[in-house]
Design an enzyme around this catalytic site. Structure first.
Site, PDB file in Angstrom:
ATOM      1  N   HIS A 214       0.817  -1.206   0.000  1.00 18.49           N
ATOM      2  CA  HIS A 214       0.000   0.000   0.000  1.00 18.49           C
ATOM      3  C   HIS A 214       0.859   1.267   0.000  1.00 18.49           C
ATOM      4  O   HIS A 214       0.344   2.380   0.100  1.00 18.49           O
ATOM      5  CB  HIS A 214      -0.905  -0.038   1.248  1.00 18.49           C
ATOM      6  CG  HIS A 214      -2.039   0.923   1.229  1.00 18.49           C
ATOM      7  ND1 HIS A 214      -2.196   1.916   2.180  1.00 18.49           N
ATOM      8  CD2 HIS A 214      -3.080   1.062   0.378  1.00 18.49           C
ATOM      9  CE1 HIS A 214      -3.292   2.607   1.924  1.00 18.49           C
ATOM     10  NE2 HIS A 214      -3.846   2.124   0.835  1.00 18.49           N
ATOM     11  N   HIS A 390      -8.982  11.393   1.953  1.00 16.90           N
ATOM     12  CA  HIS A 390      -8.173  10.176   1.917  1.00 16.90           C
ATOM     13  C   HIS A 390      -6.837  10.373   2.632  1.00 16.90           C
ATOM     14  O   HIS A 390      -5.943   9.536   2.569  1.00 16.90           O
ATOM     15  CB  HIS A 390      -7.946   9.790   0.444  1.00 16.90           C
ATOM     16  CG  HIS A 390      -7.372   8.425   0.237  1.00 16.90           C
ATOM     17  ND1 HIS A 390      -6.069   8.230  -0.197  1.00 16.90           N
ATOM     18  CD2 HIS A 390      -7.914   7.194   0.377  1.00 16.90           C
ATOM     19  CE1 HIS A 390      -5.840   6.937  -0.312  1.00 16.90           C
ATOM     20  NE2 HIS A 390      -6.930   6.279   0.043  1.00 16.90           N
ATOM     21  N   LYS A 392      -3.831  10.711   5.381  1.00 17.03           N
ATOM     22  CA  LYS A 392      -3.396   9.947   6.556  1.00 17.03           C
ATOM     23  C   LYS A 392      -2.291  10.749   7.251  1.00 17.03           C
ATOM     24  O   LYS A 392      -1.095  10.620   6.931  1.00 17.03           O
ATOM     25  CB  LYS A 392      -2.830   8.580   6.148  1.00 17.03           C
ATOM     26  CG  LYS A 392      -3.739   7.757   5.205  1.00 17.03           C
ATOM     27  CD  LYS A 392      -3.235   7.834   3.811  1.00 17.03           C
ATOM     28  CE  LYS A 392      -3.812   6.843   2.838  1.00 17.03           C
ATOM     29  NZ  LYS A 392      -5.129   6.386   2.953  1.00 17.03           N
ATOM     30  N   ASP A 397       1.393  18.060  19.755  1.00 16.85           N
ATOM     31  CA  ASP A 397       2.171  18.958  20.625  1.00 16.85           C
ATOM     32  C   ASP A 397       3.107  19.910  19.889  1.00 16.85           C
ATOM     33  O   ASP A 397       4.159  20.303  20.433  1.00 16.85           O
ATOM     34  CB  ASP A 397       2.988  18.123  21.625  1.00 16.85           C
ATOM     35  CG  ASP A 397       2.113  17.396  22.627  1.00 16.85           C
ATOM     36  OD1 ASP A 397       0.898  17.698  22.695  1.00 16.85           O
ATOM     37  OD2 ASP A 397       2.628  16.513  23.340  1.00 16.85           O
TER      38      ASP A 397
END
Length: 473
Positions: A214, A390, A392, A397
């Site tokens: 992927h 889509h 990711k 912090d």
């Protein structure tokens, strides 16, 4: 003839018992084991077939021998050792060491990062860098589509081969199943070295279907690299039907490209059995000295430990102020879900962004119960409405961020070959934070969506039933 039914039933029962024993002996997480047993018991015949396609595990198989791995890591290791005045941030030393100890994933300083939030930004940048290539171009993509955009990229690669430049392409055989073989054959005839990842061919296709590459990586001359969530397909500029696609990719220049190169060459050895370990693929970085520290982290189903999943858990439980996450699919493993709840209940501002409308309905149904359980712990959930998000990404912090191919779901965290860039750099973290907050403006809060918060009983029952299958979706 009447005995044929009994013979068939006996064979079926024996098959189910044997497959169930195999599921039990795999020693997976109990939830995943139970999910497969339910499939085998309640979906006659097709359950067993489904298992042979998607259920067989490869966790105990070694992809690459240690000697080959050492050779593939050699020059990346040398460049790491030669880094002068390398200072690891105290708050993330444990996380950095976690990645190093798992798979010799090394941190590199002296980098620049340019983030793209649409295909309109990413693909022109990619084509520009391909056009400037002088030694090699390496492409590793889950989907390489035979569409106008895919053909433009393919033509650019063919043009480089005609100039005498080395070009290597890896595409996932299942991810690119809609792409006709003649598309890749044309590239091969022109001189591009192109290989499918785990080609699915009868009869050796059962377990291979479930374990896919992927990753979305591109390396040019060992000096410039790309990593993120965008495949080579027109959907990132045209969308699908009326659904616009939003995604995140990043261009890296500097020493961290050694990590991208290593990741590609390991995959290349896996698909071609050709070992490339020449120092020409690891040129001296031309980026001025700076403290932008990056680790390129990969994970795969044959690893002893789930590297990226453990990294996410570590960031969540160590966060002091906030953690913001975007994922197109939310079917979290138990460690991720536990870490999110723990962080939120500890007073950390945990925000999760998922699409309001997805491209896979069954995943959308299965994810709702997970989403609602995080809300109970204090996680703020936002639904992106300006298309299909889509992306990711994760940022925490104002000091750490990650961009890559990993979804927060069982498939990415346990079954797929994934790659993420982890940035230990305030400037990059603030850029990712700004991207998240801008995306949040195109969202609605889950608490404001009445049809999700107050669903009828039968719908909630259906979603709970589908959730049982989430470990195998």
């Amino acid at each position: 003839m009447i005995y044929i039914h009994w013979v068939f039933l006996s064979v079926y029962v024996i098959t189910i018992v044997m497959v169930t024993m195999r599921v039990l002996m795999a020693n997976r997480q109990p939830a995943k084991t139970i999910a497969w047993i339910l499939v085998l018991v309640f979906i006659p015949i097709f359950g067993a077939i489904f298992y042979f396609f998607f259920g067989k595990t490869t966790h105990k198989e070694r992809r690459i021998g240690q000697k080959s791995m050492d050779k593939l890591t050699k020059y990346a290791m040398l460049e790491f050792v030669e880094q002068k005045q390398l200072h690891l941030p105290n708050e993330y030393k444990e996380l950095i060491n976690l990645f190093i100890n798992q798979n010799w994933v090394l941190p590199f300083k002296n980098n620049n990062a340019e983030i793209y939030i649409s295909g309109y930004e990413f693909f022109p940048a990619l084509l520009r860098e391909i056009g400037k290539a002088k030694h090699h171009v390496h492409v590793d993509s889950f989907i390489f589509s035979d569409d106008p955009l895919g053909r433009i990229v393919a033509d650019a690669l063919i043009d480089k081969v005609r100039q005498g430049i080395e070009v290597r392409v890896i595409y996932d055989d299942v991810g690119s199943w809609k792409t006709k073989k003649c598309f890749f054959e044309r590239m091969h005839v022109e001189g591009i070295e192109v290989y499918p990842f785990m080609p699915v061919r009868f009869p050796l296709f059962t377990s291979k279907v479930n374990y896919r590459n992927h990753r979305k990586i591109c390396v040019i001359d060992g000096e410039v690299g790309f990593i993120g969530g965008m495949n080579i397909a027109k959907r990132y500029v045209k969308g699908i039907k009326s659904l616009a696609w939003r995604d995140t990719h990043v261009k890296i220049t500097g020493a961290a490209v050694y990590g991208l190169q290593r990741a590609f060459l390991i995959d290349w050895f896996f698909v071609s059995r050709i070992l490339i370990n020449n120092q020409n693929y690891y040129p001296i970085s031309k980026v001025a000295d700076n403290d932008c520290l990056i680790q390129i982290v990969t994970s795969n189903p044959t690893s002893l430990w789930p590297e990226i999943e453990q990294g996410y858990v570590k960031i969540l439980v160590s966060a002091k102020q906030y953690v913001y996450m975007e994922t197109p699919y939310f079917l979290p493993t138990d460690p991720i879900l536990f870490a999110m709840r723990t962080a939120a209940l500890s007073g950390v501002d945990v925000r999760l962004m998922i699409p309001y409308e997805t491209d896979t309905k069954i995943v959308e149904w299965a994810s709702r119960s997970y989403v609602l359980s995080t809300v109970k712990a204090g996680v703020k959930v936002y639904l992106y409405k300006a298309g299909f998000n889509h992306s990711k990404i994760l940022v925490a912090d104002d000091s750490i961020a990650t961009i890559g191919s990993t979804n927060i779901d069982f498939r990415s965290l346990e079954n797929d070959f994934e790659a993420n860039a982890f940035f230990y750099d305030k400037s990059t973290a603030l850029k990712v934070k700004e991207i998240f907050l801008k995306d949040q403006e195109a969202c609605v809060s889950l608490s404001d969506v009445q049809n999700l918060s107050h669903r009828p009983f039968l719908q909630r029952l259906w979603e709970s039933m589908v959730r049982l299958l989430s470990p195998i979706l």
